[in-house]
Design an enzyme around this catalytic site. Structure first.
Site, short mmCIF file in Angstrom:
data_model
loop_
_atom_site.label_atom_id
_atom_site.label_comp_id
_atom_site.label_asym_id
_atom_site.label_seq_id
_atom_site.Cartn_x
_atom_site.Cartn_y
_atom_site.Cartn_z
N GLU A 294 49.06 33.31 62.97
CA GLU A 294 48.97 33.51 64.42
C GLU A 294 48.41 34.90 64.74
OE1 GLU A 294 52.04 30.48 66.52
OE2 GLU A 294 52.91 32.40 65.97
N GLU B 243 51.90 23.86 63.31
CA GLU B 243 53.28 24.18 63.66
C GLU B 243 53.63 23.35 64.88
OE1 GLU B 243 54.81 28.08 64.17
OE2 GLU B 243 53.86 28.87 62.35
#
Length: 583
Positions: free
Chosen positions: A158, A234
């Protein structure tokens, strides 16, 4: 030779379209004796792949002391996944977030003077390169094109939410390829245009992280990944808890509906989490977005497999959805049985805090945990109080620039109060006296954004009555040594800070749930195994004791209580209590 690659619209397994249906298991949050059980239950839910982060600070808490054995045996974990006939995805970071302390980065790294985290800074890149080479020595021979089962490796984590240093991402990518990683490389970011643009490179496959509005977010992802398979790597099926908050849950039917939308769109998925596990010891992270919020010991995450590894309503709901798109085994894991119920009287052994060490007055300002080399959660600070700071008064205001994260204040050995970072407390009046003692607890290192790697302890100057206090002594408290000494302690008192010890018998090793409501705040151990933190602040009310930490016959429980005991008893209950659910 089996191959795994990226086609125009799909992942390709030996040239044929293949959908990844994965679930996250963190080997470092699960007792190694339970790895095979959790992996098997993942396959029974219909998954074909297991994903894991690699926690650098678990493998190398001290610089140069690399450990890939026992709890850190990533190779064995990947081999157990292969033995179950499943593929693996490895996400080595180096930053992982994961509500894990310091986001997975070692304290020795983040406290290096002048270091630039998560960017093209020479000290950081050199350390990261050494780390990744060690990880890839484990991963490379286990890739699918070498006869293993690893099909994807992720670059960073991320990153678009943190930075945009594409040279840094390119360095990680080139290093990964130079280490003979040949499987496809991915990145993951939340499906926000600026994050997706900042967090990847053209030769990396971009995936998304989200838990709702699947169709909308896949469309955003497709704008930034024009070809190849769409993947939510995710898929957030739950959430984490923090001390002083509520127990977060998500509706099983709603989560299953979002999973259905993902699979119906043809996307691949990694369920985060399939099984959360536990932040054993003091491995929990923390968030600070204006208010410090340390993560609780449980990482149950309201996942399909609960903290003790048993199927929940969400497990069965997800299994039913997956069965519409892929083969699912007929076998279903049994529900969690009731755990043994026991009430164990405890002997309160009195104050366990070690006496002040030598070196009084050695430090002008209070040294940080990092300066002391303290990786544990506690440091004792002592200083002589100058009479002139009180003037003609019987008290004066003690003011600390910043407390990280919770400080208990005593004058001449008598408790006078505490300062809590989460409440933005930095000052309190103290009575006239000759000696100040401050016990500071690191409650969890921030795992996200710009506070990564911040120092712990009494940070900045400390003043009394407006005068800076200088001449500090500081002593790291060895928690393991404290716990080991409590059963042998002779003093008997439940007043204030105290140790607790007791024994109990089991017919055979068993999962247990330790009710902590009779205590205030501290740490618990069973047979020397460090269960983690407890706190009446909630929401968590029980600690999970994994069966491999117990034994047939006599077992020992030790509690290191920081404040006071309501009732000197250890109650083991039939089921976990993680607190009041989010409404």
């Amino acid at each position: 030779m089996t191959t795994f690659s990226i086609g125009e619209t799909d992942f390709l397994l030996d040239g044929r379209p293949h959908r990844v249906i994965a679930g996250a298991l963190h080997y470092f949050r699960i007792h190694p004796d339970h790895w095979a059980d959790r992996i098997r239950k993942a396959r029974l839910m219909g998954l074909n792949t297991i994903e894991t982060y690699v926690a650098w600070n678990a493998h190398e808490p001290v610089r140069g002391e690399w450990d890939a054995t026992g709890w850190n045996d990533l190779g064995r974990f990947l081999d157990l996944i292969a033995a179950e006939g499943m593929h693996a995805i490895v996400r080595p970071g180096p930053y992982i977030c994961a509500e894990w302390h310091n986001g997975g980065l070692p304290v020795w790294l983040t406290s290096t003077p002048g270091i630039g985290l998560r960017r093209s800074e020479p000290q950081y890149v050199e350390a990261v390169s050494t780390y990744l080479r060690r990880v890839y020595e484990i991963v490379a021979p286990r890739q699918i094109d070498r006869g293993g089962n690893v099909v994807l490796v992720q670059i960073e984590n991320e990153y678009g939410a943190y930075g945009s240093d594409h040279d840094y991402l390119r360095t990680l990518t080139e290093l990964t390829r130079a280490c003979d990683i040949t499987v496809p490389l991915t990145t993951v970011d939340q499906p926000e245009p600026h994050m997706l643009a900042a967090g990847t490179l053209p030769d990396l496959h971009t995936t998304g992280s989200f838990g709702s509005r699947a169709a909308e977010r896949l469309a955003t992802l497709r704008e930034h990944q024009p070809t190849g398979p769409l993947m939510c790597s995710e898929f957030w099926d739950g959430w984490f808890d923090w001390w002083g908050g509520v127990h977060h849950t998500t509706d099983a039917a709603a989560s299953a509906s979002e999973l259905d939308a993902l699979l119906a769109a043809g996307a691949s998925v990694n369920i985060y989490m399939l099984h959360g596990g536990t932040n054993f010891g003091t491995t929990n992270g923390a968030n600070d977005k204006g208010r410090y919020a340390p993560i609780v010991t449980s990482y149950d995450y309201d996942a399909p497999l609960d903290e003790s590894g048993h199927p929940t309503e969400k497990y069965h709901a997800f299994r039913e959805v997956i069965a519409r798109y892929a083969p699912v085994p007929d076998e279903v894991p049994p529900a969690r049985p009731a755990a043994p119920v026991l009430s164990v009287p405890l002997r309160a052994t009195g104050d366990w805090l070690p006496a002040a060490g030598s070196g009084a007055g050695a430090a002008v300002t209070p040294p940080t945990f990092e300066e002391l080399g303290q990786l544990g959660p506690l440091v004792r600070y002592d200083i002589a109080l100058p009479a002139e700071a009180f003037g003609d008064s019987d008290s004066a205001v003690l003011a600390v620039a910043e407390v990280r994260d919770l400080a208990w204040i005593a004058v001449d050995g008598a408790p006078v109060g505490r300062l809590q970072r989460a409440l933005h407390e930095r000052s309190l009046p103290i009575p006239r006296g000759s000696r100040l003692t401050v016990l500071v607890e690191d409650q969890g290192r921030v795992n996200y954004d710009v506070r990564l790697g911040e120092n712990k302890g009494l940070v900045g100057p400390v003043a009394l009555g407006g005068r800076e206090l200088t001449g500090w002594s500081a002593q790291p408290v060895g928690l393991a040594a404290v716990a080991a000494g409590i059963p042998a302690a002779s003093e008997q008192t439940t007043a204030g800070r105290t140790g607790l010890a007791g024994t109990f018998d089991l017919d055979e090793p068993a999962d247990l749930f330790l009710d902590t409501d009779a205590w205030s705040k501290g740490f618990a151990f069973v047979n020397g195994f460090f269960l983690g933190r407890y706190w009446r602040n909630g929401p968590q009310r029980t600690l999970y004791v994994p069966a491999p930490a117990t034994r047939s016959g006599a077992n020992e429980i030790v509690v290191v209580e920081l404040e006071h005991v309501i009732d000197p008893v250890a109650a083991f209950v039939a089921a976990p209590d993680l607190g009041h659910r989010e409404e």
